[in-house]
Scaffold this motif. Structure first.
Motif, mmCIF file in Angstrom:
data_model
loop_
_atom_site.group_PDB
_atom_site.id
_atom_site.type_symbol
_atom_site.label_atom_id
_atom_site.label_comp_id
_atom_site.label_asym_id
_atom_site.label_seq_id
_atom_site.Cartn_x
_atom_site.Cartn_y
_atom_site.Cartn_z
ATOM 1 N N SER A 37 105.113 41.222 111.687
ATOM 2 C CA SER A 37 105.457 41.553 112.973
ATOM 3 C C SER A 37 105.381 43.048 113.205
ATOM 4 C CB SER A 37 106.680 40.861 113.633
ATOM 5 O OG SER A 37 106.646 39.637 113.154
ATOM 6 N N ALA A 38 104.615 43.675 112.687
ATOM 7 C CA ALA A 38 104.274 45.020 112.757
ATOM 8 C C ALA A 38 102.839 45.586 112.624
ATOM 9 C CB ALA A 38 105.210 46.099 112.160
ATOM 10 N N GLU A 39 102.514 46.564 113.245
ATOM 11 C CA GLU A 39 101.292 46.955 112.989
ATOM 12 C C GLU A 39 101.424 47.995 111.752
ATOM 13 O OE1 GLU A 39 97.720 48.508 116.101
ATOM 14 O OE2 GLU A 39 99.891 48.393 116.928
ATOM 15 N N LYS A 93 99.688 44.969 104.886
ATOM 16 C CA LYS A 93 98.289 44.632 105.530
ATOM 17 C C LYS A 93 97.922 43.409 105.154
ATOM 18 C CE LYS A 93 94.765 46.480 108.454
ATOM 19 N NZ LYS A 93 94.868 47.285 109.616
ATOM 20 N N LYS A 126 107.816 48.367 114.864
ATOM 21 C CA LYS A 126 106.835 47.442 115.493
ATOM 22 C C LYS A 126 105.423 48.188 114.984
ATOM 23 C CE LYS A 126 108.295 44.611 118.017
ATOM 24 N NZ LYS A 126 109.341 44.084 117.180
ATOM 25 N N LYS A 127 105.622 49.363 114.350
ATOM 26 C CA LYS A 127 104.555 50.219 113.724
ATOM 27 C C LYS A 127 105.122 50.499 112.209
ATOM 28 C CE LYS A 127 102.093 51.855 117.868
ATOM 29 N NZ LYS A 127 102.175 52.884 118.638
ATOM 30 N N PHE A 130 99.782 51.330 109.579
ATOM 31 C CA PHE A 130 98.948 52.131 109.833
ATOM 32 C C PHE A 130 99.049 53.167 108.793
ATOM 33 C CE2 PHE A 130 100.103 51.208 114.087
ATOM 34 C CZ PHE A 130 98.878 51.572 114.650
#
Ligand SMILES: Cc1cc2nc3c(=O)[nH]c(=O)nc-3n(C[C@H](O)[C@H](O)[C@H](O)COP(=O)(O)OP(=O)(O)OC[C@H]3O[C@@H](n4cnc5c(N)ncnc54)[C@H](O)[C@@H]3O)c2cc1C
Ligand code: SF4
Ligand code: SF4
Lengths: 359, 464
Positions: free
Chosen positions: A230-232, A219, A205-206, A234
């Motif tokens: 489907s993930a953030e 990104k 998810k991240k 960082f």
């Protein structure tokens, strides 16, 4: 396609070359055609049928860009975007099989181990044995290839996760950036499709990366070609800030070593992340800024080493001159590639470290 | 042997090109006429070869070779010149000087910098700033021009009233003659040793030799800056305030009066919001107490001339956006029939308004004409016109443009102004230079003949 950029190309070709001094390639090579304006004029004349990809200097012009986006920081003309236009040109050149020999060799070299370094990066990495991968987690540490090459960055990041009790799993294939940036869109797509499958099946998810180019690819470019992860996403500097804010990470004692921070092109100009690394760094060391910083930071030259090493070295020298003006004892980056380029160029003159190594 | 092969033998392969894309990217400078051709995908003037000398010896060798073969030489800085000075009008070899880009020395005690001619303006300024100095030369093209170009066109920066024009800054220079001899003048504050040889090359636009390096005055970075904007009701009162400020012996860094149209369109397009009127930007930089005193005096004079004070924000707005207008060229000149140019003339105070009205009346027939008064002197000022027009068709653009220039130049000569305050002559104004100089032009020609007997240096420029 290049012709999608025609309007912007025309605008730029009529500009009085306002950003030319900020283009590191132009500053090293001193040729008009490699200035951002020269690139646009070349593209315009290709689209007008006056120049063609049969001319090796036309091709060279499209590859004489380290995609640093510094021109953009000085451009006030309606959304002119040189790297995007260059990217489109490179894809056409590759499609026409006219890319320079060095770029072809680069592809062969890449395909050997699916990374640009021409060697197996995973087998020798003890932490990548199944037991070293951390438990199942919805946080995925996406090392990509360049982080894998730098054990110090890798280990300090893993230590950071362990220290803060952050569960993680690891994914360590190349994100596809080197192929994509070289104009091998199809090859890149193939690789990216596999990455996408693996990421989706990990249930992440991240996603956390150490490499800003990986972060940018995941990104921006993945979604742009229809690969939704489907993930953030960082960058590690952002994640560290979150850990600190949540009270899960206390910074170690602040050192009084004068420290310069180098903004990587992808972390800065592409992802707009300037404050996170500075906020962290100012807790850990005495920050001294270079004259050209943030959106005006000077590229390390990495993007050109495999094609034009002499130009690339010239760019590295310009960046170092800027950093040295800060008169610091150590230099911190938040990009494994910048770190590699600068440590090689500086030898022991100034120590170069990644942000995570200070924590 | 072919030209490029001979050049490669002399300089090595990395310093010579005859590839189409290189030739085309050197086929124009920033003279709009050459941009009209480019936007039609035509090369304005193609050179036969381009060379990038790496050192002074390379320059000497190229000039000796060209002199022997009688091949034209076109010195090239960054091609930002706006009069066609750096275009290869008669083909030949472009000598791009940008690889000569070193700062040779900074002398703190005597406040001097020695730098090579090919250094980019902003890079020179940045490097000086890092050491605590400024050159004080800020042309709007500082990002895209070189020291050699500044000297060769006799350029003027935005803060010229405080720091001087390039000819006030240069203390010494080194140049190569077409025959290959290197001439170096002495770096001394002043010398009474005959006509100043250095000035033979300042403003010569590459017609007499190639400048290799120069020694220039520098200044410690200013301690303080005070700038305000004022709104005047008409040109006359604005000019009168400027005249009195100069007469009083004040040395503003910025003193610019934008006429009503320039205020509305140019400054307006950058985001300045004002009522109707004429914007005057008045700014002082330098030592704190001097700046405080001078700005008080200067601001007072404006108010006494019925100007409305717009305050420091308007002043700082100018600083922030002072190069931004140059970017507008991209949007305008990429349009097929668009005409955009700037014409900078100068006259004494007693004649200035007359010249302004005269030129404006001509330009009004060709489009939207606006002007600002910059670079003030106790004896007069420069008027910088901008014309934004549209030719009847793409193919008529050149004719339309030339006609406009001819009418303006004739008006300037009739009205007793100078045809160029700081852009120079290039090839485009060559015929008008003859009219401006009268029989002085014959002397210029004799000098040219003596220095460059084979006429290889930038042929066709400055009417030579
Ligand atoms: C957007 C914009 C804004 C401008 N603003 C200003 C301004 O504020 N003030 C101002 O004065 N001008 C201004 N100009 C005009 C231009 O920038 C100047 O004339 C500048 O001095 C030219 O420098 P360059 O290096 O680009 O020279 P180039 O255009 O390359 O050359 C100009 C002339 O000098 C000769 N030359 C160049 N280098 C040498 C050398 N080393 N030795 C001998 N001859 C040489 C060339 O042959 C040519 O004749 C502006 C131009 C633009 C496009
Ligand atoms: S990128 Fe922008 S500033 Fe640079 S030359 Fe093109 S239009 Fe001008
Ligand atoms: S992206 Fe960087 S290298 Fe490419 S044209 Fe712009 S400034 Fe030059």
């Amino acid at each position: 396609m290049l012709k999608d950029y025609l309007h912007k190309i025309k605008l730029c070709a009529a500009c009085p070359k306002m950003c030319r001094f900020a283009c590191p390639v132009a500053e090293v090579e001193k040729k008009e055609r490699v200035t951002p304006w020269g690139k646009s004029l070349t593209a315009f004349l290709v689209l007008e049928g006056k120049l063609s990809y049969d001319d090796p200097d036309v091709v060279d012009t499209f590859y004489s860009c380290c995609m640093c986006k510094n021109c953009k920081s000085y451009c006030l003309v309606d959304d002119v975007d040189i790297p995007a236009m260059i990217q489109a040109g490179r894809e056409e050149i590759v499609a026409a099989k006219k890319e320079p020999e060095e770029i072809k060799q680069f592809l062969v070299h890449f395909k050997e181990f699916n990374n640009p370094f021409g060697k197996d990066l995973k087998t020798p990495h003890p932490s990548l044995s199944p037991e070293g991968r951390g438990g199942l987690s919805d946080v995925l540490y996406f090392t990509g290839c360049s982080t894998l090459l730098d054990k110090d960055i890798f280990n300090s990041t893993i230590n950071l996760f362990n220290k803060t009790g952050q569960g993680y799993s690891i994914f360590s294939d190349c994100c596809g950036f080197p192929l994509w940036a070289s104009g091998y869109a199809e090859d890149a797509r193939g690789l990216m499709a596999k990455v996408k499958e693996a990421v989706l099946s990990s249930g992440a998810k991240k996603i956390i990366t150490s490499c800003p180019a990986c972060a940018y690819m995941l990104k921006s470019i993945y979604p742009a070609i229809g690969f939704n992860l489907s993930a953030e996403i960082f960058h590690i500097s952002q994640f560290i800030e979150i850990l600190a804010k949540e009270g899960r990470l206390q910074f170690s004692r602040k050192s009084d070593i004068d420290t310069a921070y180098h903004d990587s092109c992808f972390l800065g100009r592409y992802l707009n992340i300037y404050d996170a690394p500075r906020n962290i760094l100012s807790e850990l060391a005495f920050l001294k800024e270079a004259a050209k910083k943030k959106e005006y930071s000077i590229c390390c030259g990495a993007g050109l080493y495999h094609f034009k090493p002499k130009t690339a070295k010239g760019i590295t020298d310009i960046a170092l001159e800027n950093i040295k003006q800060a008169d610091a004892k150590q230099m911190i980056t938040a990009c494994p590639t910048c770190k590699r380029i600068f440590s090689e160029a500086l030898a022991d003159e100034i120590s170069v470290k990644d942000l995570t190594e200070l924590i | 042997m072919k030209l490029h092969e001979e050049l490669k033998n002399i300089l090595g392969p990395d310093s010579v090109s005859v590839s189409s894309v290189d030739l085309i990217t050197y086929s124009r400078d920033n003279l709009p006429l050459t941009i009209f051709r480019q936007r039609q995908a035509k090369a304005a003037y193609l050179p036969d070869a381009i060379v990038w000398p790496n050192n002074y010896d390379d320059v000497t060798k190229i000039l000796k070779f060209a002199n022997e073969k009688k091949v034209p030489i076109v010195p090239y800085g960054a091609g930002s010149g706006v009069c066609g000075g750096a275009v290869p009008l008669k083909g030949g070899i472009i000598v791009d000087l940008k690889r000569l880009d070193k700062i040779i020395a900074v002398n703190d005690k005597s406040l001097l910098v020695a730098a090579q001619a090919g250094i980019n303006g902003q890079i020179l300024e940045d490097k000086l700033n890092a050491k605590g100095y400024t050159l004080g030369h800020f042309p709007a093209s500082i990002y895209c021009s070189t020291l050699g170009g500044w000297l060769s066109t006799k350029a003027a920066g935005q803060l010229s009233t405080r720091y001087g024009k390039i000819e006030d800054m240069v203390v010494a220079l080194t140049a190569v003659l077409p025959t290959g001899e290197i001439i170096s003048t002495k770096a001394v504050p002043r010398t009474s040793t005959g006509p100043t040889l250095m000035h033979l090359f300042v403003g010569a636009e590459g017609t007499l030799g190639i400048i290799l390096d120069a020694v220039l005055r520098i200044w410690p970075l200013p301690e303080q800056r005070e700038t305000k904007g004022f709104l005047f009701n008409d040109v006359k009162s604005g000019l009168e305030a400027i005249r009195l400020i100069m007469r009083k012996g004040l040395r503003p860094a910025v003193i610019r009066l934008y006429d009503e149209k320039d205020t509305a369109l140019a400054m307006g397009s950058l985001g300045l919001k004002t009522e109707k009127g004429l914007l005057l930007v008045l700014g002082f930089v330098g030592n704190k107490s001097i700046v405080e005193t001078e700005s008080k005096e200067g601001f007072k004079i404006c108010v006494e001339h019925d100007a409305k004070e717009l305050g420091k924000d308007a002043g700082e707005f100018w600083w922030k956006h002072r190069y931004d207008i140059s970017y507008k060229q991209a949007e305008i000149l990429s349009e097929e029939t668009a005409i955009l140019d700037t014409i900078e003339v100068a006259a004494t105070w007693d004649n200035l308004n007359n010249l302004y009205e005269g030129v404006k009346a001509v330009l009004d027939n060709y489009g939207y004409a606006m002007a600002h008064f910059s670079h003030a002197y106790p004896e007069g000022a420069c008027i910088y016109f901008t014309i934004l027009g549209e030719a009847p068709s793409e193919d008529e653009a050149e004719g339309f443009y030339k006609k406009m220039w001819d009418e303006v130049m004739q008006t300037v000569i009739n009205d007793g102004g100078t045809i160029s305050h700081h852009h120079g002559i290039g090839f485009f104004k060559g015929e008008w230079l003859k009219k401006e100089l009268g029989n002085g032009f014959d002397l210029l020609k004799k000098i040219k003949g003596a220095v460059d007997p084979n006429g290889i240096m930038n042929p066709g420029k400055m009417g030579l």
